[in-house]
Design an enzyme around this catalytic site. Structure first.
Site, PDB file in Angstrom:
ATOM      1  N   SER A  23       0.832  -1.196   0.000  1.00 55.39           N
ATOM      2  CA  SER A  23       0.000   0.000   0.000  1.00 55.39           C
ATOM      3  C   SER A  23       0.875   1.258   0.000  1.00 55.39           C
ATOM      4  O   SER A  23       1.644   1.478  -0.931  1.00 55.39           O
ATOM      5  CB  SER A  23      -0.961  -0.041   1.187  1.00 55.39           C
ATOM      6  N   ASP A  31      -9.325  -4.410  -5.743  1.00 55.57           N
ATOM      7  CA  ASP A  31      -8.792  -3.413  -4.817  1.00 55.57           C
ATOM      8  C   ASP A  31      -9.646  -2.143  -4.877  1.00 55.57           C
ATOM      9  O   ASP A  31      -9.700  -1.475  -5.909  1.00 55.57           O
ATOM     10  CB  ASP A  31      -7.343  -3.097  -5.191  1.00 55.57           C
ATOM     11  N   HIS A  42      -7.294  -5.275  -1.714  1.00 62.11           N
ATOM     12  CA  HIS A  42      -6.122  -4.466  -1.395  1.00 62.11           C
ATOM     13  C   HIS A  42      -5.237  -5.133  -0.346  1.00 62.11           C
ATOM     14  O   HIS A  42      -4.020  -4.928  -0.323  1.00 62.11           O
ATOM     15  CB  HIS A  42      -6.593  -3.100  -0.874  1.00 62.11           C
TER      16      HIS A  42
END
Length: 286
Positions: free
Chosen positions: A155, A201, A233
């Site tokens: 991320s 995601d 995600h």
């Protein structure tokens, strides 16, 4: 060989037999046995692993972490991998990669950031600080080749790997996992980059993050884009064979210069409805 002395004939015979073996050792960074699909999909590789904790109070520039390293000292030094979590997350969210990668022949440093709210540029700086600590001051420094360092991140940590590679082109490889960054163009990147996107995601949608990141990296830079089929995600936060398999292959190829792993990257995995991989792109220039 009738006109040759016995000693000369023996020398010729020996050199003829020895020549192929000499070429096998041309790569001083090659570690471990020849890979197979099974060996790089396994939960553990050929090396036994130990670990040591690094307190945040003992370091500056990042939040401490855990170093995983092969226990053997007979194979020389190993390449290094620094792995960073994402926004609001802790080291524990990416710790599964520590022993798994180390057992394949790397020294791996999974870290915490200074705060869980740190943005990608800050996370990039912290990864470089952690890499410097690992290679210069840590108790594992004698096991690491300081010239061969890679970065992974999830991320905002993944966005941080791009920031760090831009700032330090000597990094050997980066692996952004479902990366997030407000900057969408990375024409400065010269470091081989494997980007993992996730089809479902909703935090860092591939159309506005992973895909433009990949497309903006120059075609002259070795790069690959692997989109996980149906994944969210947070796919990198739990043990994932696809992430591990292709991360190992990418790190072996670009940190260890081990061409035995090229077979897994080019042409790459099968894709589609019945595959774990929705899409795969690669420059395949190696």
């Amino acid at each position: 060989m009738a006109g040759l002395s016995a000693s000369v004939a023996a020398a010729i015979a020996f050199s003829t037999l020895a020549a192929p073996g000499a070429t096998a050792a041309d790569n001083p960074y090659e570690r471990g046995p020849a890979p197979t699909n099974s060996s790089i999909e396994a939960l553990r590789g050929p090396y036994s692993v130990s670990s040591t904790s690094v307190s945040s109070l003992a370091v500056t520039g990042f939040g401490g972490g855990t170093i995983y390293y092969p226990t053997t000292t007979s194979d020389g030094t190993f390449g290094a991998v620094v792995i960073t979590p994402g926004f609001t997350a802790y080291e524990s969210s990416i710790s599964w990669l520590g022993e798994r990668l180390a057992s394949q022949g790397f020294v791996v440093f999974t870290i915490d950031t200074n705060t869980t709210m740190d943005q990608p540029a800050s996370r990039g700086d912290q990864m470089l600080a952690a890499a410097d600590y690992l290679t210069q001051r840590s108790t594992a420094r004698s096991r690491v080749d300081a010239t061969r360092v890679a970065l992974m991140g999830h991320s905002m940590g993944g966005g941080g790997t791009l920031e760090a590679a831009k700032d330090r082109p000597s990094i050997k490889a980066i692996i952004p996992m479902t990366p997030w960054n407000l900057d969408k163009t990375w024409s400065e990147i010269r470091t081989p980059a494997l980007i993992f996107g996730a089809e479902s995601d909703s935090v860092a949608p591939v159309a506005s993050h992973s895909e433009p990141f990949y497309s903006s990296i120059p075609s002259t830079t070795e790069k690959a884009y692997l989109e996980l089929n149906g994944a969210s995600h947070f796919a990198p936060n739990t043990s994932n064979t696809t992430i591990a398999k292709y991360s190992i292959s990418w790190l072996k190829r670009w940190v260890d210069n081990d061409t035995r792993y090229s077979q897994f990257l080019c042409p790459g995995p099968s894709t589609g409805l019945f595959s774990d991989v929705e899409e795969y792109r690669n420059t395949c220039a190696f």
